[in-house]
Design an enzyme around this catalytic site. Structure first.
Site, PDB file in Angstrom:
ATOM      1  N   SER A   1       1.264   8.367   3.029  1.00  0.00           N
ATOM      2  CA  SER A   1       2.718   8.522   3.148  1.00  0.00           C
ATOM      3  C   SER A   1       3.020  10.002   3.322  1.00  0.00           C
ATOM      4  O   SER A   1       2.534  10.618   4.268  1.00  0.00           O
ATOM      5  CB  SER A   1       3.427   7.918   1.923  1.00  0.00           C
ATOM      6  OG  SER A   1       4.823   7.983   2.067  1.00  0.00           O
TER       7      SER A   1
ATOM      8  N   HIS B   1       3.402   5.519   6.378  1.00  0.00           N
ATOM      9  CA  HIS B   1       4.841   5.271   6.293  1.00  0.00           C
ATOM     10  C   HIS B   1       5.569   6.097   7.346  1.00  0.00           C
ATOM     11  O   HIS B   1       5.624   7.323   7.264  1.00  0.00           O
ATOM     12  CB  HIS B   1       5.367   5.637   4.904  1.00  0.00           C
ATOM     13  CG  HIS B   1       4.806   4.788   3.809  1.00  0.00           C
ATOM     14  ND1 HIS B   1       4.832   5.165   2.484  1.00  0.00           N
ATOM     15  CD2 HIS B   1       4.206   3.568   3.835  1.00  0.00           C
ATOM     16  CE1 HIS B   1       4.275   4.220   1.744  1.00  0.00           C
ATOM     17  NE2 HIS B   1       3.881   3.240   2.543  1.00  0.00           N
TER      18      HIS B   1
ATOM     19  N   ASP C   1       2.636   2.672  -3.379  1.00  0.00           N
ATOM     20  CA  ASP C   1       2.177   1.746  -2.345  1.00  0.00           C
ATOM     21  C   ASP C   1       0.698   1.988  -2.041  1.00  0.00           C
ATOM     22  O   ASP C   1       0.285   3.116  -1.788  1.00  0.00           O
ATOM     23  CB  ASP C   1       3.015   1.916  -1.076  1.00  0.00           C
ATOM     24  CG  ASP C   1       2.711   0.860  -0.027  1.00  0.00           C
ATOM     25  OD1 ASP C   1       2.366  -0.270  -0.421  1.00  0.00           O
ATOM     26  OD2 ASP C   1       2.829   1.161   1.172  1.00  0.00           O
TER      27      ASP C   1
END
Length: 363
Positions: A176, A202, A298
């Site tokens: 991310s 992401h 995540d």
């Protein structure tokens, strides 16, 4: 910065409407405040001296001096956390990726003025990115032409027309905040005959295609945005599109990529957990899992599932992370077999692959 101090944000954008909207969103958060706004980088330069902000939000394209030129100068002379604000265009995505190379921590798309639908979600994402940026490890801009030299040393790999059609080994990567540069550092040393790589980073729609094209010009493996139902091949990396989850599946002896428009997981689509869990199910011990820099959790549970399925798993270490969120959560759950500095990640992954054997089926 103590716990009672608010994060001071300087917003730089040539649109008064955008400055006003960003100010409204940021000031509505209990832990941050807009200390000043600027219509262009020249005004911003003076305001930085006056207010010493914790985070800068910076428009990509502005008059007098564009955001990239200003960012490059800023990261050489006074490195600080910067979140780029970009339009959803091909040119905007390419400029944003260059900004991340120059040291920007993260980016958001421009808010859609006058459209309230989705604004709460946008405000939450903006606030999350500013919080992460305020805690990020800021790096100085690379020397001029450093990225170009990397591209010269690793010419783009051609797409294979008559390829190897099956490999049991896979590299599965999730990232991310700070991940675009971390992924580049992991992929560029890989040899042309490396196992297939699947990546969940992401990113919003419109940016992943430019990201893949940029990496394809730097790497010795071929890099592309994943397509639904395509065969997963050695010597290729597949990046999840910004609008869909990427999953690994099997079709007979072959791996295939699947895309899903199921709801976000951990507030993200693509989600790292979704990719990791599919790899645990369909690749098991034949996969290597890698979780890189990023905020949130995540991928942490998914990496643990990969490990339990027999995969060997790596987490980026704290010292080399821009934001030590996702790797920290994975380590805390016991999902990481090894904790590795980013500069060593590619070598360690390939060394592990060498111990796993290599069985590749040719046609």
């Amino acid at each position: 910065m103590t716990a009672v101090q608010k994060i001071k944000v300087l917003c730089v954008d040539d649109s008064a409407l955008i400055r006003s909207l960003m100010t409204e969103i940021i000031n509505s958060q209990p832990d941050m405040t807009v200390c000043a706004t600027a219509p262009d980088p020249l005004v911003a330069r003076e305001l930085i001296k006056q207010h010493n902000p914790d985070v800068l939000t910076l428009d990509v394209e502005m008059p007098r001096m564009d955001g990239l030129d200003f960012l490059e100068k800023l990261m050489r002379l006074r490195p600080m956390p910067v979140v780029m604000v970009s339009s959803l265009t091909e040119r905007g995505s390419e400029i944003t990726l260059r900004a991340l190379e120059l040291g920007a921590v993260d980016f958001v798309t421009k808010p859609r003025v006058g459209i309230r639908d989705g604004m709460l979600d946008y405000a939450e994402k903006l606030a999350d990115k500013i919080r992460a940026a305020s805690r990020a490890r800021v790096r100085q801009a690379p020397q001029p032409q450093a990225v170009a030299r990397a591209a010269d040393s690793h010419p783009a790999a051609p797409m294979i027309n008559n390829p190897l059609v099956s490999t049991e080994k896979l590299i599965i990567i999730g990232a991310s905040t700070g991940g675009t540069e971390a992924i580049r550092e992991v992929l560029t040393p890989l040899p042309p005959d490396a196992p297939a790589v699947l990546i969940a980073q992401h990113m919003p729609p419109g940016f992943t295609k430019s990201f893949a094209q940029r990496l394809n010009g730097l790497c010795r493996i071929a890099v592309k945005e994943a397509e639904h139902g395509e065969r997963v091949l050695p010597g290729h990396a597949y990046i999840a599109p910004g609008h869909a989850h990427l999953l690994l599946a099997r079709s007979g002896a072959n791996y295939i990529a699947q895309l899903s428009d199921e709801p976000p997981v951990n507030r993200h689509r693509p989600s790292v957990d979704v990719l990791f869990r599919s790899a645990a199910t369909h690749a098991g011990k034949n996969a290597i899992g890698v979780i890189l820099t990023g905020m949130g959790r995540d991928g942490a549970a998914g990496l643990l599932e990969m490990k339990r399925a027999g995969a060997h798993t790596f987490a980026q270490d704290e010292a080399s992370c821009i934001v030590f969120g996702m790797p920290r959560e994975a380590i805390a759950l016991g999902g990481a077999d090894e904790i590795v500095p980013l500069a060593e990640m590619s070598r360690r992954v390939m060394a592990r692959l060498a111990t796993m054997g290599d069985r590749v089926q040719r046609v």
